[in-house]
Design a protein around this motif. Sequence first.
Motif, PDB file in Angstrom:
ATOM      1  N   MET A 108       2.157  14.601 -13.519  1.00 31.50           N
ATOM      2  CA  MET A 108       0.815  15.343 -14.376  1.00 31.50           C
ATOM      3  C   MET A 108       0.811  16.755 -14.208  1.00 31.50           C
ATOM      4  SD  MET A 108      -1.572  12.042 -13.738  1.00 31.50           S
ATOM      5  CE  MET A 108      -2.718  12.467 -15.041  1.00 31.50           C
ATOM      6  N   MET A 109       1.089  17.283 -13.098  1.00 36.76           N
ATOM      7  CA  MET A 109       0.633  18.522 -12.504  1.00 36.76           C
ATOM      8  C   MET A 109       1.715  19.373 -13.052  1.00 36.76           C
ATOM      9  SD  MET A 109      -2.525  18.410 -10.810  1.00 36.76           S
ATOM     10  CE  MET A 109      -2.770  19.158 -12.249  1.00 36.76           C
TER      11      MET A 109
ATOM     12  N   MET B 237       1.697   6.585  -6.527  1.00 37.80           N
ATOM     13  CA  MET B 237       0.465   7.653  -7.058  1.00 37.80           C
ATOM     14  C   MET B 237       0.890   9.162  -6.979  1.00 37.80           C
ATOM     15  SD  MET B 237      -3.050   6.490  -5.148  1.00 37.80           S
ATOM     16  CE  MET B 237      -3.132   4.667  -5.083  1.00 37.80           C
TER      17      MET B 237
ATOM     18  N   PHE C  26       1.009  11.982  -9.856  1.00 42.50           N
ATOM     19  CA  PHE C  26       0.272  12.925  -9.509  1.00 42.50           C
ATOM     20  C   PHE C  26       1.265  14.076  -9.941  1.00 42.50           C
ATOM     21  CE2 PHE C  26      -2.734  15.615  -6.822  1.00 42.50           C
ATOM     22  CZ  PHE C  26      -3.649  15.891  -7.851  1.00 42.50           C
TER      23      PHE C  26
ATOM     24  N   MET D 119       1.074  10.088 -15.968  1.00 38.04           N
ATOM     25  CA  MET D 119      -0.371   9.662 -15.918  1.00 38.04           C
ATOM     26  C   MET D 119      -0.467   8.014 -16.032  1.00 38.04           C
ATOM     27  SD  MET D 119      -3.127  10.345 -18.772  1.00 38.04           S
ATOM     28  CE  MET D 119      -2.993   8.830 -19.754  1.00 38.04           C
TER      29      MET D 119
ATOM     30  N   ILE E 127      -2.692   2.564  -9.069  1.00 39.30           N
ATOM     31  CA  ILE E 127      -4.100   2.255  -8.790  1.00 39.30           C
ATOM     32  C   ILE E 127      -4.255   0.782  -8.999  1.00 39.30           C
ATOM     33  CG2 ILE E 127      -6.345   2.483  -9.287  1.00 39.30           C
ATOM     34  CD1 ILE E 127      -5.963   5.301  -9.813  1.00 39.30           C
TER      35      ILE E 127
ATOM     36  N   PHE F 216       0.481   7.001 -12.516  1.00 36.65           N
ATOM     37  CA  PHE F 216      -0.542   7.032 -11.325  1.00 36.65           C
ATOM     38  C   PHE F 216      -1.565   5.809 -11.886  1.00 36.65           C
ATOM     39  CE2 PHE F 216      -3.757  10.611  -9.952  1.00 36.65           C
ATOM     40  CZ  PHE F 216      -4.226   9.816  -8.793  1.00 36.65           C
ATOM     41  N   GLN F 217      -1.882   5.355 -12.943  1.00 41.59           N
ATOM     42  CA  GLN F 217      -2.746   4.376 -13.095  1.00 41.59           C
ATOM     43  C   GLN F 217      -2.178   3.218 -12.640  1.00 41.59           C
ATOM     44  OE1 GLN F 217      -3.388   5.346 -17.240  1.00 41.59           O
ATOM     45  NE2 GLN F 217      -5.271   6.008 -16.962  1.00 41.59           N
TER      46      GLN F 217
ATOM     47  N   TYR G 104       0.755  -1.146   0.054  1.00 41.50           N
ATOM     48  CA  TYR G 104       0.201   0.143  -0.013  1.00 41.50           C
ATOM     49  C   TYR G 104       0.822   1.245  -0.127  1.00 41.50           C
ATOM     50  CZ  TYR G 104      -4.017  -2.902   1.035  1.00 41.50           C
ATOM     51  OH  TYR G 104      -4.936  -3.964   0.815  1.00 41.50           O
TER      52      TYR G 104
ATOM     53  N   LYS H  73       4.295  14.354 -19.077  1.00 34.60           N
ATOM     54  CA  LYS H  73       2.913  14.322 -18.173  1.00 34.60           C
ATOM     55  C   LYS H  73       2.256  12.699 -18.632  1.00 34.60           C
ATOM     56  CE  LYS H  73       1.309  19.174 -18.703  1.00 34.60           C
ATOM     57  NZ  LYS H  73       0.637  19.607 -17.435  1.00 34.60           N
TER      58      LYS H  73
ATOM     59  N   PHE I 284      -2.674  -0.974  -6.062  1.00 37.63           N
ATOM     60  CA  PHE I 284      -3.596  -0.908  -4.883  1.00 37.63           C
ATOM     61  C   PHE I 284      -4.661  -1.931  -4.974  1.00 37.63           C
ATOM     62  CE2 PHE I 284      -7.632   0.997  -3.675  1.00 37.63           C
ATOM     63  CZ  PHE I 284      -7.513   1.226  -2.311  1.00 37.63           C
ATOM     64  N   TYR I 285      -5.483  -1.897  -6.218  1.00 39.32           N
ATOM     65  CA  TYR I 285      -6.500  -2.994  -6.180  1.00 39.32           C
ATOM     66  C   TYR I 285      -6.038  -4.400  -6.258  1.00 39.32           C
ATOM     67  CZ  TYR I 285     -10.668  -0.076  -7.691  1.00 39.32           C
ATOM     68  OH  TYR I 285     -11.836   0.533  -7.656  1.00 39.32           O
TER      69      TYR I 285
END
Lengths: 117, 494
Positions: free
Chosen positions: A26-27, A19, A23, A39, A46, A42-43, A12, A35, A49-50
């Motif tokens: 991207m910002m 993440m 993030f 992205m 996730i 980031f994906q 985790y 960027k 995480f799942y």
Amino acid sequence: MLEDLILAKYNYWISAVLMLIGFYAMMSKKNFIKKIIGMNIFQTAIILFYISIADVKDGAAPILVDDVLVYVNPLPQVLMLTAIVVGVSTTAVALSLIMKIYQEYQTIEEDEVLEVR
Amino acid sequence: MIQHSPVLVVIIPLVTAFLIPLMGLLRKKYCIYLSVLSMLSIFVIAASIVTSLVSSGTIHYYLGGWEPPWGIEYVIDPLSSFMVILITFISLIIVVYSRRSVEKELPNNEVAFYTLFMLLITGLLGIVVTGDLFNLYVFLEIASLTAYALIAVGEKRDALVASFNYLIIGTIAACFILLGIGFLYMVTGSLNMADVSTRLPEAYGQYPKVVLAALAFFVVGLSIKVALFPLHLWLPNAYTHAPSTVSALLAALMTKVGAYVMIRIIFTVFGFSFITQITDIAPLMDILSIVGALAIIVGAVFAISQTDIKRMLAYSSVSQIGYIVLGIGLSNPIGLTGGILHILHHAFMKGCLFLAVGAIIYRTGIRDIFDFQGIGRKMPYTMLAFSIAALSMVGIPPLCGFFSKWFLVLGAIESKSWKVFFSLVILSSSLLNAGYFFRILERTWFGESPYSQRDEAPISMLLPTLTLAAGCILLGVLIFVSHPFIVSIVDTLF
């Protein structure tokens, strides 16, 4: 205490760190390709995480066979297959937009694009 | 046939999207007729859904016969049916309008355009009929991805950058929503909205922080999707540079569907009683109402300072989203009635305004407000529709915009707390709306006109625009018909 909080849940923590890296990219990155890399990070975070929520200690892969009693949860894995597809198509759209932007502006740096507008 | 109608409204546009390229091989100009036919058939199905809903109550449809919580369930309750009929009607109007506009703005790209267009409709309809959280995420991404592509085909190269920025921000929003779903799944073990909702109180007892984090991720992600101030930065550029038809569709439907998801997550999944229960730790409704009120004022002020008509309408959208979110944030039935009515009314008004502007751009290429001088002489019917919708936005009775604001003001007064102050915000925002619309109306109708003869938009563009303008009047005059229906929707939510 330390073991419970960090070592036992390291997956985790890794996904949270990834993440934030994604993030941030991207910002604040000015280069469009960077960027997109952000992205994707980031994906992927996730997805990690799942998959972590699906895991069961000593669980086998979710294929029905004899003499196995504990399986990992297959549902989040299936969901992530869909999320991977979504991620791929987002990346494809983004890359084709970057190609068009490069053809029109001859640059893929955000500040240079904003200057010539 | 009729028992499969919930899934048909999603499947028909999806299949049409794949038939259009085949049709394009045959004859390019048939694509539009195929799209109109398919929109017409889903509109009929949507109407039949509403009638069967009235007679037999909420419709549950199990995909592939798998019962929830294992399978995906499509649920059509009053709120979904309302959104289905709104989406199908407005997109039918817009697809009729699109023929000439697309011919001119995207020559030889009709096939790709209508494929994406039908996929966008699929996404929007899927979002409102599904009862499954992950399914909602997938449809949200279908709608968003097609929207990025449709914005990018705008005529100026700025459209590409606008689309790219929207893609980055939209993906962040979608990732946040996906994380919210993940957190909910973690503590409830379910993805079905109704099932999650029943398991949530127990899960909150055990893991309060996870549930609150999920709520936070949902609200922030959806605020980006509806372009709620201060997360609205993607919207003005995207609406300004997209082709006229696409601007109209996005402004009328895309953000409304986002608002629908917000209502659905807050009121159906988390539940109003749960939100009031956690209000000491996370005053969600207070935050939403304050941010909504800020959006109303800031959006209107920005709109006043614009000279490009499409950009002005885009900022006005930011302001109008504020009304809907304020309606949610007032957290009483009358306020929410106002919010949901505003979803309906704003879809008609903003759709009509963007269609009228699209017709003007089609005929004259004018986008600057100062060039609108005397255009009422040249295109009287288009400008008549524009004026009706503009007056309705300002809130002149008996046009429909008045009534949604009326119920929002009533809701603000009903709250009997510091939220009463918002009634003043709504009233003063009407003045601001008048500020940016009357300067256009004055230019178009009064004063010298450089045009001597009439040169109206083609009939296939004029009729849809006038239909939506007539809708603005009818929805206002027939408020006593729509109001009980909206009240029955709100009753199912509280």
